[in-house]
Design an enzyme around this catalytic site. Structure first.
Site, PDB file in Angstrom:
ATOM      1  N   TYR A   1       3.603   5.126   9.148  1.00 48.97           N
ATOM      2  CA  TYR A   1       3.607   3.939  10.008  1.00 48.97           C
ATOM      3  C   TYR A   1       3.132   4.310  11.397  1.00 48.97           C
ATOM      4  CZ  TYR A   1       6.302   0.983   6.796  1.00 48.97           C
ATOM      5  OH  TYR A   1       6.715   0.236   5.730  1.00 48.97           O
TER       6      TYR A   1
ATOM      7  N   TYR B   1       5.976   6.902   1.136  1.00 51.67           N
ATOM      8  CA  TYR B   1       6.445   7.753   2.238  1.00 51.67           C
ATOM      9  C   TYR B   1       7.884   8.200   2.014  1.00 51.67           C
ATOM     10  CZ  TYR B   1       8.393   3.320   4.109  1.00 51.67           C
ATOM     11  OH  TYR B   1       9.053   2.127   4.268  1.00 51.67           O
TER      12      TYR B   1
ATOM     13  N   ARG C   1       9.765   6.130  -0.833  1.00 52.26           N
ATOM     14  CA  ARG C   1       9.622   4.699  -1.109  1.00 52.26           C
ATOM     15  C   ARG C   1       8.388   4.448  -1.980  1.00 52.26           C
ATOM     16  NH1 ARG C   1      11.081   0.399   1.272  1.00 52.26           N
ATOM     17  NH2 ARG C   1      11.282  -0.100  -0.907  1.00 52.26           N
TER      18      ARG C   1
ATOM     19  N   HIS D   1       4.465  -0.178  -0.655  1.00 47.14           N
ATOM     20  CA  HIS D   1       4.879  -1.574  -0.453  1.00 47.14           C
ATOM     21  C   HIS D   1       4.286  -2.132   0.828  1.00 47.14           C
ATOM     22  CE1 HIS D   1       7.771   0.885   1.765  1.00 47.14           C
ATOM     23  NE2 HIS D   1       7.833  -0.121   2.630  1.00 47.14           N
TER      24      HIS D   1
ATOM     25  N   HIS E   1       5.418  -5.052   3.701  1.00 46.33           N
ATOM     26  CA  HIS E   1       6.476  -5.946   4.163  1.00 46.33           C
ATOM     27  C   HIS E   1       5.885  -7.320   4.466  1.00 46.33           C
ATOM     28  CE1 HIS E   1       9.503  -2.721   4.833  1.00 46.33           C
ATOM     29  NE2 HIS E   1       8.421  -1.977   5.004  1.00 46.33           N
TER      30      HIS E   1
HETATM   31 FE   LIG Z   1       8.335   0.122   4.670  1.00 46.30          FE
END
Ligand SMILES: [Fe+2]
Length: 241
Positions: free
Chosen positions: A111, A150, A160, A163, A165
């Site tokens: 991110y 990640y 995870r 995905h 969001h």
């Molecule tokens: Fe996320």
């Protein structure tokens, strides 16, 4: 359905163990142990603005806001994808002019945020945020790159699934849904407490996009289809933070 109604429904569902939406406190998802309410919820009366707003005009969204690959001088690295679908109510009616915002990791799973410091590269050509309004048929469309998986520190060797969001406003503030869209056949589904905090397997399926050849563009991008259903009802899209 209003927020308070939904909260009450979720509370009841926790007791019965049957719910589209995950319980507030799901111990395997560590952060919920602290943030899940420990006391009964209070019901607050709605005012007019909560049940009639927001109303978004097209001027709030820029022409390129739905294209995450064109926000910088160059193109981001990664598999280019088109994510599209419709926003519907539980009776299948389209919800037009609904603001959808998305945020995601880059293709390396990082991110663009100071809290994310794990050793994967940032991409100078990718910020990872986009938005658009649904059209008169409730349709939306984003162009982006497929996010990487990640690590997170929820439990040992925790990763995870890939995905994106989503935040969707619907017809009123009280309809707002925050959820996560996944990709088909991710090997991490079985190990992910956030995905599995949605206890109903059919509801989990509704968070997984489908590969779509019709929206795939030759020599350019893969298409994934993801419909979002707002509101109470067994066919709703789960609320997942
Ligand atoms: Fe996320």
């Amino acid at each position: 359905m209003g927020v308070q109604e939904e909260q009450l429904q979720r509370g009841k569902a926790e007791e019965t163990g049957s719910s589209v939406h995950p319980p507030y406190d799901y111990p395997d998802y560590r952060a919920t142990r602290l943030r899940g309410p420990k006391r009964p919820l209070l019901v607050l009366p709605h005012t007019l603005s909560e049940s009639t707003g927001p109303v978004f005009g097209h001027e709030v969204v820029g022409e390129l806001d739905n294209d995450l690959t064109r926000q910088h001088a160059g193109e981001p690295l990664g598999q280019r994808i088109i994510v599209s679908g419709r926003v519907l109510d539980t009776d299948g009616r389209p919800i037009p002019s609904s603001l959808i915002e998305i945020w995601q990791a880059n293709a390396a799973g990082r991110y663009n945020h100071k809290v994310d410091q794990h050793p994967a590269p940032l991409d100078p050509n990718f910020t990872g945020g986009g938005r658009c309004l649904t059209d008169s048929e409730g349709r939306y469309r984003f162009v982006t790159v497929k996010p990487g998986c990640y690590p997170w520190e929820n439990h040992p060797n925790a990763w995870r699934p890939a995905h994106i969001h989503f935040s969707v406003f619907g017809r009123a503030f009280t309809h707002r849904l925050v959820t996560q869209m996944y990709f088909p056949d991710d090997p991490l589904f079985a190990f992910d407490p956030i995905f599995n905090s949605v206890r109903d397997p059919r509801a989990r399926e509704r968070m997984i996009s489908q590969f779509e050849l019709e929206t795939t563009i030759e020599n350019w991008a893969l298409g994934f289809h993801f419909d979002i259903v707002l509101g109470r009802g067994s066919n709703g899209t789960p609320m997942v933070h």
